[in-house]
Design an enzyme around this catalytic site. Structure first.
Site, short mmCIF file in Angstrom:
data_model
loop_
_atom_site.label_atom_id
_atom_site.label_comp_id
_atom_site.label_asym_id
_atom_site.label_seq_id
_atom_site.Cartn_x
_atom_site.Cartn_y
_atom_site.Cartn_z
N ASP A 135 -3.39 -34.30 76.02
CA ASP A 135 -4.53 -34.33 77.02
C ASP A 135 -3.83 -34.89 78.08
OD1 ASP A 135 -6.33 -33.11 75.51
OD2 ASP A 135 -7.29 -35.27 74.79
N CYS A 136 -2.77 -35.68 78.19
CA CYS A 136 -2.31 -36.41 79.45
C CYS A 136 -1.03 -35.65 79.64
CB CYS A 136 -2.20 -37.98 79.08
SG CYS A 136 -1.13 -38.46 77.55
#
Length: 386
Positions: free
Chosen positions: A128-129
């Site tokens: 996600d990051c």
């Protein structure tokens, strides 16, 4: 008795007397250690040879969108990416996926220092990051955040010579060895070697400033396989591999002349590294240490055709005998050849001398000595229950 501070003050004022490890030998023979300890302040050393345990950490910076690099290549050479998202370590001996051992990590490091662009390819498991899956671009030393040489084991205090008693040619990290003891190879720069000139490692410790790859680096720890338990001669010099140093320095200040990628035919890729040290002549003992001659250095010759960890020792010769071009083993005259460059070692010692005389290089007091009683352990093969 002098101190580091006193010597550094003389360097700053341009009054320090500096000689290379070659130049001081005849002076000590003529005047003796006591008088020379009063006259000379610093002696410089040098070595330039294949040092496989070398490599560089690089931080590439974050792309947009960012990537957590998992598999990384530089010029098609695999790079260790098991660190943070954009940190990586390139090892000098890692071969190219496309060219094999003809091109390796050492060649990539040389090209980076020479200012050439290097191809970066990385793949990732997106998170996600860090959503990016792949990046394909070019870098150079000016584009990355950090790029520093970190070599776990360099500048062996002494080493062995190699020959081959078998009936076939063999290819080793000691070079091509001809059958029936057709040649013998050896390494180190003898009387110019950094650790030979400081056999007890009084001046070389953690924090010691050094010449590294044409720039300034530091000793950061004892090197891997550091071995102070080796048999020593009457001069205190180990007969065979002894002390080693781990070193680090910023690639941006280095010079590709002193960091060269190389390939040992049919063996593997490596990196030739130039290292020089400045030995402060604090007392007479230090003077006696830097006055060591090639004739005082004893090198064992091992038979590399024996496929064992402990190879048989066939003979011992002084470094000067090896440099003469031939030695005699079991009645046979064998040609000898160096794997390191004495000419470059001499150049490095001279360059470091000029830096000190100009006041551009001050000496540092070690903040921690290297281990004084450490023996290199073998790897014994054992089962899970052992």
């Amino acid at each position: 008795m002098k101190t580091y501070d006193e010597i550094n003050e003389k360097i700053k004022k341009g009054k320090a007397v500096v000689l290379t490890a070659e130049e001081i030998i005849p002076l000590v023979e003529k005047k003796g250690a006591q008088e020379v300890s009063r006259e000379v302040d610093v002696v410089t050393t040098g070595t330039f040879g294949a040092m496989c345990s070398s490599g560089a950490f690089i931080n590439f910076g974050h792309s947009d969108p960012p990537i957590k690099m998992h598999k990384v290549w530089l010029n098609d050479v695999p790079v260790f990416g098991g660190l943070a998202a954009v940190d990586a370590y390139i090892g000098a001996t890692e071969p190219s996926d496309s060219q094999g051992i003809a091109y390796g990590g050492g060649h990539v490091i040389e090209e980076l220092v020479a200012g050439k662009p290097v191809h970066l390819l990385a793949t990732a498991r997106p998170t996600d990051c860090y959503p990016r899956r792949r990046i394909d671009t070019y870098i150079d030393l000016g584009a990355v955040n950090q790029a520093y040489l970190y070599n776990p084991r360099n500048a062996y205090q002494n080493y062995v010579a190699a020959t081959n008693s078998s009936s076939r040619t063999i290819y080793t990290y000691m070079g091509k060895l001809l059958p029936s003891m057709g040649n013998a190879t050896y390494s180190t720069s003898g009387q110019l070697s950094p650790l030979i000139n400081d056999p007890r490692c009084r001046a070389i410790g953690v924090g010691t400033r050094i010449f590294l790859g044409g720039g300034v680096g530091y000793v950061v720890w004892e090197g891997t396989q550091h071995n102070t338990g080796r048999e020593k001669n009457e001069k205190g010099i180990p007969i065979g591999p002894g002390a080693t140093i781990a070193v680090a320095g910023d690639l941006r200040g280095m010079n590709a002349r002193y960091l060269r990628g190389a390939t040992f035919h049919n063996y593997g890729a490596t990196l030739y590294v130039g290292i020089g040290t400045a030995v402060p002549l604090l007392d007479e003992e230090m003077v006696s240490s830097v006055a060591i001659r090639d004739e005082d250095i004893l090198v064992p010759v091992f038979d590399y055709s024996v496929e064992k960890r402990s190879r048989p020792e066939l003979a011992r010769f002084t470094f000067s005998e090896l440099r003469s071009g031939s030695v005699t083993i079991r009645g046979k005259v064998i040609k000898t050849a160096p794997l390191s460059s004495y000419r470059m070692a001499r150049e490095i010692a001279g360059t470091l001398k000029s830096w000190i005389k100009k006041g551009d290089f001050l000496l540092t007091t070690p903040v921690r000595p290297l281990e004084e009683s450490l023996t290199a352990k073998p790897l014994e093969i054992r089962g899970r229950e052992a």
